[in-house]
Design a protein around this motif. Sequence first.
Motif, PDB file in Angstrom:
ATOM      1  N   LEU A  88      11.061  -9.398 -14.287  1.00 45.97           N
ATOM      2  CA  LEU A  88      10.927  -9.827 -12.898  1.00 45.97           C
ATOM      3  C   LEU A  88       9.750  -9.136 -12.214  1.00 45.97           C
ATOM      4  N   ILE A  89       9.662  -7.825 -12.409  1.00 48.55           N
ATOM      5  CA  ILE A  89       8.650  -7.054 -11.693  1.00 48.55           C
ATOM      6  C   ILE A  89       7.273  -7.183 -12.332  1.00 48.55           C
ATOM      7  N   THR A  90       7.170  -6.884 -13.624  1.00 49.08           N
ATOM      8  CA  THR A  90       5.839  -6.811 -14.245  1.00 49.08           C
ATOM      9  C   THR A  90       5.286  -8.168 -14.661  1.00 49.08           C
ATOM     10  N   GLN A  95       2.637 -12.186 -11.714  1.00 50.53           N
ATOM     11  CA  GLN A  95       2.082 -13.534 -11.911  1.00 50.53           C
ATOM     12  C   GLN A  95       1.985 -14.294 -10.591  1.00 50.53           C
ATOM     13  N   LYS A  96       2.950 -14.097  -9.709  1.00 48.63           N
ATOM     14  CA  LYS A  96       2.915 -14.752  -8.394  1.00 48.63           C
ATOM     15  C   LYS A  96       2.003 -13.999  -7.420  1.00 48.63           C
ATOM     16  N   LYS A  97       1.394 -12.924  -7.885  1.00 50.21           N
ATOM     17  CA  LYS A  97       0.417 -12.124  -7.137  1.00 50.21           C
ATOM     18  C   LYS A  97       1.007 -11.348  -5.950  1.00 50.21           C
ATOM     19  N   PRO A 118      -2.505  -9.405  -3.991  1.00 47.41           N
ATOM     20  CA  PRO A 118      -3.232 -10.101  -2.929  1.00 47.41           C
ATOM     21  C   PRO A 118      -2.336 -11.012  -2.081  1.00 47.41           C
ATOM     22  N   ARG A 119      -1.347 -11.618  -2.688  1.00 50.48           N
ATOM     23  CA  ARG A 119      -0.452 -12.494  -1.933  1.00 50.48           C
ATOM     24  C   ARG A 119       0.415 -11.694  -0.968  1.00 50.48           C
ATOM     25  N   ALA A 120       0.877 -10.542  -1.393  1.00 53.18           N
ATOM     26  CA  ALA A 120       1.663  -9.671  -0.505  1.00 53.18           C
ATOM     27  C   ALA A 120       0.810  -9.206   0.667  1.00 53.18           C
ATOM     28  N   CYS A 121      -0.457  -8.888   0.396  1.00 58.52           N
ATOM     29  CA  CYS A 121      -1.356  -8.433   1.459  1.00 58.52           C
ATOM     30  C   CYS A 121      -1.551  -9.498   2.532  1.00 58.52           C
ATOM     31  N   VAL A 122      -1.508 -10.760   2.143  1.00 58.73           N
ATOM     32  CA  VAL A 122      -1.704 -11.854   3.086  1.00 58.73           C
ATOM     33  C   VAL A 122      -0.402 -12.229   3.787  1.00 58.73           C
ATOM     34  N   GLU A 123       0.692 -12.281   3.044  1.00 59.63           N
ATOM     35  CA  GLU A 123       1.945 -12.825   3.567  1.00 59.63           C
ATOM     36  C   GLU A 123       2.879 -11.809   4.213  1.00 59.63           C
TER      37      GLU A 123
END
Length: 187
Positions: A88-90, A95-97, A118-123
């Motif tokens: 789940l984590i790695t 993969q979902k960024k 990058p996705r966490a940084c945006v969302e």
Amino acid sequence: MELVFGLEMMEVDRSRNIYTLIKKLNLRGNEGPSEEGGLPKSGFLMVLLGIIFMKGNHAPGEEVWEFLSVLGVYTGRKHCIFGEPRKLITKDLVQKKYLKYRQVPNGDPPHYEFLWGPRACVEINKMKVLEVLAKIHDTVPTSFPVLHAEALRDQVERAGLRGTARAPTMAEASAPSRAKSYSSSHI
């Protein structure tokens, strides 16, 4: 439910004891980090991002796994909600960024660290993550003064970016535009 699934139970009708579940974390995309047909794992992601945030925005893999073991989540052991946590984590969250998982340069023996993807940084904003951390510790975000200051800076930066993105649009809207009249004649 909020910390694990990112859901909050709200009372709809007190007299008839009717409640509803509300998605507390509004991540873009298909429920953010969830499995097909499974429960949302947004709360779990927020806990991971919180660990990374607390460790100066990059957390050694060993410390992440150690913290998760305190929560009863062990690598190599299938969890009833999350499945196999290492996958789940790695794999999935990387993969979902939402996360970055990388080898630390010049490590002997080799070791790995986690970072916000990058996705966490945006969302996801740091204040929301800090609120989750505060709930875990049964306190308020200001109890973590250094993290709180960084989360406030993150909010200001995000507001500034949104403001600069809107500024040209507002300026264009207030100025007469030949393109606007041109396009209106072709409707």
